[in-house]
Design a protein around this motif. Structure first.
Motif, PDB file in Angstrom:
ATOM      1  N   GLY A  55       3.615  25.136   8.882  1.00 31.91           N
ATOM      2  CA  GLY A  55       4.726  25.782   9.582  1.00 31.91           C
ATOM      3  C   GLY A  55       4.704  25.347  11.028  1.00 31.91           C
ATOM      4  O   GLY A  55       3.638  25.179  11.620  1.00 31.91           O
ATOM      5  N   ASN A  59      10.825  25.166  13.371  1.00 35.10           N
ATOM      6  CA  ASN A  59      11.468  26.118  12.450  1.00 35.10           C
ATOM      7  C   ASN A  59      11.414  25.700  10.987  1.00 35.10           C
ATOM      8  O   ASN A  59      12.146  26.255  10.166  1.00 35.10           O
ATOM      9  CB  ASN A  59      12.930  26.389  12.833  1.00 35.10           C
ATOM     10  N   HIS A  78      13.809  29.485   8.505  1.00 29.48           N
ATOM     11  CA  HIS A  78      13.755  30.266   9.740  1.00 29.48           C
ATOM     12  C   HIS A  78      14.690  29.717  10.814  1.00 29.48           C
ATOM     13  O   HIS A  78      15.067  28.548  10.789  1.00 29.48           O
ATOM     14  CB  HIS A  78      12.319  30.286  10.286  1.00 29.48           C
ATOM     15  N   ILE A  82       7.713  29.144  13.365  1.00 30.45           N
ATOM     16  CA  ILE A  82       6.918  29.730  12.292  1.00 30.45           C
ATOM     17  C   ILE A  82       5.480  29.795  12.787  1.00 30.45           C
ATOM     18  O   ILE A  82       4.897  28.779  13.176  1.00 30.45           O
ATOM     19  CB  ILE A  82       7.030  28.896  11.000  1.00 30.45           C
ATOM     20  N   SER A  96       6.345  33.509   4.915  1.00 29.47           N
ATOM     21  CA  SER A  96       6.361  32.912   6.250  1.00 29.47           C
ATOM     22  C   SER A  96       6.944  33.873   7.275  1.00 29.47           C
ATOM     23  O   SER A  96       7.857  34.637   6.984  1.00 29.47           O
ATOM     24  CB  SER A  96       7.170  31.618   6.227  1.00 29.47           C
ATOM     25  N   GLY A  98       7.190  34.570  11.932  1.00 28.26           N
ATOM     26  CA  GLY A  98       6.960  33.987  13.248  1.00 28.26           C
ATOM     27  C   GLY A  98       7.768  34.632  14.344  1.00 28.26           C
ATOM     28  O   GLY A  98       8.007  35.841  14.335  1.00 28.26           O
TER      29      GLY A  98
END
Length: 169
Positions: A55, A59, A78, A82, A96, A98
């Motif tokens: 990640g 993104n 995302h 992340i 995931s 973030g």
């Protein structure tokens, strides 16, 4: 930084937008993988050490085949960096989270993603309960809180608020 359970593969991320694959038994770098366009913040390996997920601040989540030394899939789920990844024991689903405060689950086979929950602060770390018995995932946030979220509803309709237990530091 991630290592497979047998200790034969170690993968590190970097601010150079790359992953480095190491042999921890000898301390030697095996190879370098490029593909991300920003810092690599999170890494997980499957049990054999052949597959790796990363990640990034770009993104994206990338699935790497370390045997082939290449990226085999990119997931753009995302809208922000992340910071944390977790997988189930079968390495079939990615969790995931973030900077965007959202936690998603992505099926590696169908490539379908869904929003599991949204925190009030960025998610710094995710952790699945062992064997995912309760269908729960823990989230640590940048404001030093940890929350337990239930990912399965066992056939019942549940609103998001009832799926959370808060623990304040």
């Amino acid at each position: 930084l991630a290592m497979n359970p047998t200790g034969t593969v170690l993968v590190s991320g970097s601010t150079e937008n790359a992953l480095r694959v190491w042999d921890p038994r000898t301390g030697t770098k095996s190879f370098k993988l490029k593909g991300h366009t920003s810092n690599v913040k999170a890494i997980v390996l499957n049990n054999s050490g052949r597959l790796c997920l990363s990640g990034s601040s770009d993104n994206t989540i990338r699935l790497w085949d370390l045997g082939q030394q290449r990226c085999v899939q990119t997931f753009a789920v995302h809208t922000d960096s992340i910071w944390s990844l977790a997988t189930d024991t079968n390495f079939t689903h990615i969790y995931s989270g973030g900077g965007g405060c959202n936690c998603y689950v992505t099926d590696l086979h169908t490539r379908e993603s869904s929003l599991l929950f949204t925190e009030s602060h960025p998610i710094s770390k995710l952790c699945l309960e062992p064997d995912h018995k309760e269908g729960a995932i823990w989230a640590a946030t940048s404001d030093s809180n940890i929350n337990k979220w239930f990912t399965h509803n066992h056939g019942e309709a549940v609103d998001l608020a009832s799926r959370q237990r808060k623990f304040v530091a």
